[in-house]
Design an enzyme around this catalytic site. Structure first.
Site, PDB file in Angstrom:
ATOM      1  N   CYS A 124       6.945   7.304  -8.498  1.00  0.00           N
ATOM      2  CA  CYS A 124       6.936   8.369  -7.486  1.00  0.00           C
ATOM      3  C   CYS A 124       8.251   9.137  -7.402  1.00  0.00           C
ATOM      4  O   CYS A 124       8.246  10.342  -7.150  1.00  0.00           O
ATOM      5  CB  CYS A 124       6.508   7.802  -6.146  1.00  0.00           C
ATOM      6  SG  CYS A 124       4.757   7.310  -6.209  1.00  0.00           S
TER       7      CYS A 124
ATOM      8  N   ASP B 204       8.644   7.000  -0.505  1.00  0.00           N
ATOM      9  CA  ASP B 204       7.844   5.763  -0.415  1.00  0.00           C
ATOM     10  C   ASP B 204       8.642   4.486  -0.109  1.00  0.00           C
ATOM     11  O   ASP B 204       8.412   3.441  -0.758  1.00  0.00           O
ATOM     12  CB  ASP B 204       7.047   5.560  -1.724  1.00  0.00           C
ATOM     13  CG  ASP B 204       6.051   6.687  -1.989  1.00  0.00           C
ATOM     14  OD1 ASP B 204       6.004   7.648  -1.202  1.00  0.00           O
ATOM     15  OD2 ASP B 204       5.319   6.601  -3.000  1.00  0.00           O
TER      16      ASP B 204
ATOM     17  N   LYS C   4       0.597  11.183   0.922  1.00  0.00           N
ATOM     18  CA  LYS C   4       0.019  11.547  -0.382  1.00  0.00           C
ATOM     19  C   LYS C   4      -0.850  10.417  -0.904  1.00  0.00           C
ATOM     20  O   LYS C   4      -0.676   9.265  -0.491  1.00  0.00           O
ATOM     21  CB  LYS C   4       1.146  11.864  -1.375  1.00  0.00           C
ATOM     22  CG  LYS C   4       2.068  10.680  -1.610  1.00  0.00           C
ATOM     23  CD  LYS C   4       3.215  11.052  -2.503  1.00  0.00           C
ATOM     24  CE  LYS C   4       4.127   9.876  -2.748  1.00  0.00           C
ATOM     25  NZ  LYS C   4       3.486   8.723  -3.422  1.00  0.00           N
TER      26      LYS C   4
HETATM   27  C1  VGL Z   1       3.930   4.244  -6.500  1.00  0.00           C
HETATM   28  C2  VGL Z   1       2.484   3.199  -7.937  1.00  0.00           C
HETATM   29  C3  VGL Z   1       1.422   3.514  -7.120  1.00  0.00           C
HETATM   30  C4  VGL Z   1       5.332   4.621  -6.190  1.00  0.00           C
HETATM   31  C5  VGL Z   1       2.876   4.573  -5.680  1.00  0.00           C
HETATM   32  O1  VGL Z   1       5.655   4.852  -4.999  1.00  0.00           O
HETATM   33  O2  VGL Z   1       6.152   4.677  -7.132  1.00  0.00           O
HETATM   34  N1  VGL Z   1       3.723   3.566  -7.632  1.00  0.00           N
HETATM   35  N2  VGL Z   1       1.620   4.205  -5.994  1.00  0.00           N
END
Ligand code: VGL
Ligand code: ZN
Length: 242
Positions: free
Chosen positions: A189, A46, A144
């Site tokens: 994540c 991410d 995702k």
């Molecule tokens: C994430 C919160 C919501 C992350 C993704 O990438 O850690 N955190 N969605």
């Protein structure tokens, strides 16, 4: 026979214990460093605009991981990127729950869910990878969190802890046995992805300086405790050989 050496079981066990204690105390020798080899994959979690300064769910200093990951990526033959990829109105967004604010907790059918600001909406600039992320040899992108009713912190299994993303099978078919996990955010994540990698039977390492955390109510300390309990190793890039 006169020259038989008799060693009783107790002294053998004591000897083995001393040896393993000595091994644990010795600093890592070069050949003992975890290897980046043909069976090792880098999982980059991410690294998207919304998780970096200026984004809607900015992780403090999230942008600082980019240069570290770019350098690390040059050492891997296998690179997978995950991409948080929510439809507008996703159930993890506070805006989808009247009266609720970001960072509050709600109960979902699959368990507790932190509510987030709207982020990483499919097709938006916030959902794009950082433009300075430079991993030209990356082969796979796992998106995702695209099911409206289920969040997915992990790159392997969605938040219902049942629905696989396909990453586990992909890595298995590629013969990957070791995963090095980096990216954003350490306590969400990255942690969930690393824990699932370990549960999938991969030797799993997290490179600490290649991650940054949100740190909500002690979530960062808990993430390291949970990862460590599953055998995930916390390393620096310099501690990886190859
Ligand atoms: C994430 C919160 C919501 C992350 C993704 O990438 O850690 N955190 N969605
Ligand atoms: Zn998300």
């Amino acid at each position: 026979m006169s020259n038989t050496i008799v060693v009783d079981r107790r002294s053998l066990i004591a000897g083995a214990t001393v040896l393993s204690v000595v091994a644990a105390l010795r600093p890592l020798q070069a050949q003992e460093k975890p290897m980046i080899d043909a069976r090792t994959a880098l999982i980059v979690v991410d690294v998207q605009n919304d998780f970096c300064p200026g984004g809607s769910l900015a992780v403090g200093k999230g942008d600082e991981v980019v240069a570290v990951i770019n350098a690390l990526g040059k050492r891997f033959a296998s690179i997978v990127l995950t991409q948080d990829w929510h439809p507008a109105g996703h159930s993890s967004f506070a805006s989808s729950h009247p009266g609720k604010k970001p960072f509050e907790l709600v109960q979902m059918p699959y368990g507790p869910q932190v509510l987030w600001p709207d982020h990483c909406i499919q097709g938006t600039r916030g959902a794009e990878f950082r433009a300075d992320l430079d991993l030209p040899t990356a082969q796979t992108i796992i998106r995702k969190g695209y099911r409206p009713q289920i969040d997915s912190y992990s790159g392997f299994t969605e938040a219902d802890r049942k629905t696989p993303t396909g990453l586990g099978g992909y890595l298995r078919e590629r013969g990957v046995t070791r995963a090095v996990v980096v990216g954003l955010a350490t306590d969400f994540c990255v942690s969930w992805t690393a824990q699932d990698a370990a549960k999938a039977g991969l030797e799993t390492l997290v490179v600490e300086e290649a991650c940054r955390a949100i740190d909500l109510n002690g979530s960062l300390a808990k993430a390291w405790t949970d990862m460590t309990a599953l055998g995930v190793k916390r390393v620096t890039a310099a501690e990886l050989a190859g």
